[in-house]
Enzyme design. Structure first.
Site, PDB file in Angstrom:
ATOM      1  CE  LYS A   1      25.188 -39.527  -9.840  1.00  0.00           C
ATOM      2  NZ  LYS A   1      25.043 -38.413 -10.791  1.00  0.00           N
TER       3      LYS A   1
ATOM      4  CD  GLN B   1      27.639 -36.906 -12.947  1.00  0.00           C
ATOM      5  OE1 GLN B   1      27.020 -37.918 -12.628  1.00  0.00           O
ATOM      6  NE2 GLN B   1      27.689 -35.841 -12.182  1.00  0.00           N
TER       7      GLN B   1
ATOM      8  CG  ASP C   1      19.529 -36.747 -12.636  1.00  0.00           C
ATOM      9  OD1 ASP C   1      19.640 -37.155 -11.463  1.00  0.00           O
ATOM     10  OD2 ASP C   1      20.503 -36.543 -13.386  1.00  0.00           O
TER      11      ASP C   1
END
Lengths: 276, 276
Positions: free
Chosen positions: B48, B92, B115
């Site tokens: 990422k 994460q 997200d």
């Protein structure tokens, strides 16, 4: 074939709600905002007030005239958000067109959103979390449960994909382990799906949309339609041709309809419990 | 049969994102929080960061050790919420088990939830509003679009009903006017559905779950599975037997996978645009 008696199930639910309210031992209030003088809306609001009275919920009616300004409606919502006796807030829809309904609704504290229309409650529903589920889909589940109709592992078809019925009931049936198909106006051969399922939920707003030839044997048919023609109510399902093929069917009126207001009462009690 | 090249589509998307960032003329930051030293998570986070660098997004890594306390993670999230240079915040997953992931995630400002896992963004998705859609489902739509695969009026079957793939992709396909069926572990005869559809999305996390005999001719097959066996990656679809029957198929690796991180970048730019 058995006709699902929404009035009977609704009455039993209201008895439970009364008892829950008694054991909660709190004054529980529901604010109902009505703007303008739409006749149908006035009837709905009166029905909700009567239902509150019946079970012992304190209703707080706020009636605005047709020309009420947005700010005064929003101020009322904010005051209800802050009022500890009010656990549910409901704005009767539709609002007059000149008003921004989405904006007005967005001021309702999501925890008091007993209609379950807010992004917060809808998000919880999508995530499979416990939430205030919008009233009609919740009423459908209660009807299925009252008649001990199994859902897990069954083929369910939902015709219609509205935010207040189609999509939420699809998610609820999925959560109950049905295999769920959602059909809609762009579905090419609806009958292919409706003929071949165990549970059929129809919410399209078209009188007699589902006819006998579109339904297989032993289907459970839930008719969410409320279509007024010449002062009479009709469902989305052509009862006379469909009913003989069903294992269960909801009539219109007297099926899903009576459950909706009762689920509003149930959500209000749930919001009150959540607040403690 | 055509193999959908996720790397190619992903690269093209990143070019567009670069240009959008240039025309936006702002420093756009993405905060990435990593707790503990799970090897796979470390790789994902590094990917990422590299992807951010490639397109010109400033990444803000926050690395916590295995024993970091909840409060310090939450404080970091709150600081990121308040930092005007940070438009996206990502924790994460999975977090170490002793931590309450839902609680920690709930502190992310929904407008920075790139997200798309928050109740707010999920609620908007269910309501059909423009929103930050979770990355994998969004990536699937981009692949379909890149190959000009029509969705409207088609039969789509989604196998799997997770919050991060199955349910959101079902809603997105429904919004694009497909007739959508969601199958899952409690579906009795999955092949009955998978054999008879135009678009098949599989997200169950089981290597080779869908075999050639379960798929009809000319299906578009989207394989979301990432199953690691002996250090090699396998999809949920048995490529060798399924591919010959497809019109299009995504390989694993190189299909949906490369899109996911790219959609994270896209959401970050979108959040930055929304903020202005």
């Amino acid at each position: 074939m058995e006709i699902i008696d929404g009035k009977k199930v609704s009455a039993a639910c209201r008895e439970e709600i009364k008892q829950e309210l008694t054991s909660l031992g709190k004054k529980v209030g529901l604010a109902v905002l009505l703007v303008g003088n739409d006749k149908a809306s006035e009837i709905y609001v009166r029905n909700k007030e009567n239902a509150c009275k019946e079970v012992g919920i304190q209703s707080y009616p706020f009636i605005f005239d047709e020309n009420a300004d947005e700010q005064s409606i929003i101020q009322t919502i904010i005051a209800c958000n802050q009022n500890p006796d009010i656990y549910g807030i409901l704005v009767q829809l539709p609002l007059p067109e000149r008003l921004d309904a989405a904006k007005i609704l967005s001021y309702i504290d999501p925890k008091k959103d007993v209609d379950g229309f807010s992004r917060y409650q809808m998000g919880k529903l999508l995530l499979g979390e416990d939430c205030l589920v919008s009233c009609t889909p919740q009423g459908i589940l209660q009807l299925l449960d009252a008649y001990h109709i199994p859902v897990a592992g069954k083929k369910a078809v939902v015709v219609g994909r509205s935010n207040i019925v189609g999509k939420p009931i699809a998610l609820l049936l999925l959560q109950r382990n049905a295999t769920v198909t959602v059909c809609h106006s762009k579905t090419e051969n609806v009958a292919e799906y409706t003929k071949n399922c165990d549970i059929l939920v129809v919410a399209v707003g078209k009188k007699g949309f589902i006819t006998g030839d579109m339904v297989g044997e032993n289907t459970v048919v839930i008719d969410v339609g409320i279509n007024r023609v010449d002062g009479k109510l009709f469902g989305d399902v052509d009862f006379d041709t469909v009913a003989p093929k069903c294992s269960y069917i909801t009539p219109v009126p007297g099926g899903v309809g009576p459950m909706t207001v009762t689920m509003l009462l149930k959500n209000t009690v749930k919001a009150a419990k959540n607040a403690h």
